[in-house]
Design a protein around this motif. Structure first.
Motif: not given
Length: 169
Positions: A73-74, A115-116, A128-137
């Motif tokens: 998605d990113n 990834t933080e 759009s985004g929150s900065g959570i996705g890559l950290a979670l991945a």
């Protein structure tokens, strides 16, 4: 998702099952074709083994799907719907998934931080985004004994590599 991203997950508590990574990528592509109708996602399997069981890992399918969906998605989002390629490769003792785009890229200084939790690169803030996705991945992938690496060049694109140890059924 936020709680999951900030938690210390334990793989022993996950719902483990056998997952064929080629089949998972095909499912993700189908899901993304519906979710991101303007995007072109190409899946490549250039080195299919004679024995398909060599593409199987043990893991939590829902979590792995969440991680890979986020990465793809990113790639779609930050490449403004240019073609995204998801490749499955076998390399020595690893099963490798490479997700490549030709998007906005990430600067060398910001790359170690993407990834933080809550970190967003300067050039990504208009998306759009929150900065959570890559950290979670990253957390999910590490839980599965795999490694996430990101290479990127500004205005040229990003390649995210997920490397699973082979035969971890």
């Amino acid at each position: 998702l936020l709680n999951l991203a900030q938690s210390n997950l334990d793989f022993s508590n996950l719902h483990k099952q056998e997952i064929r990574l080629d089949e998972l990528l095909i499912e993700i592509k189908s899901e993304m074709n519906v979710k991101k109708q303007g995007s072109t996602i190409e899946t490549l399997f250039p080195e299919m083994p004679q024995n398909p069981s060599s593409l199987i890992i043990s893991g939590d399918k829902n979590l792995l799907e969440t991680a890979l969906l986020n990465i793809i998605d990113n790639a779609c989002k930050f490449s403004d719907n240019k073609k995204v390629t998801a490749s499955l490769l076998l390399h020595k003792k690893n099963i490798i998934i490479k997700i490549s785009d030709s998007g906005i890229g990430i600067t060398e200084n910001e790359l170690p931080h993407v990834t933080e939790t809550f970190y967003r690169a300067d050039n990504a803030r208009s998306y759009s985004g929150s900065g959570i996705g890559l950290a979670l991945a990253d957390k999910i992938i590490n839980l599965h004994g795999a490694k996430l690496t990101i290479n990127s060049k500004i205005n040229k694109g990003t390649e995210v590599t997920v490397s699973f140890p082979a035969n971890k059924v």
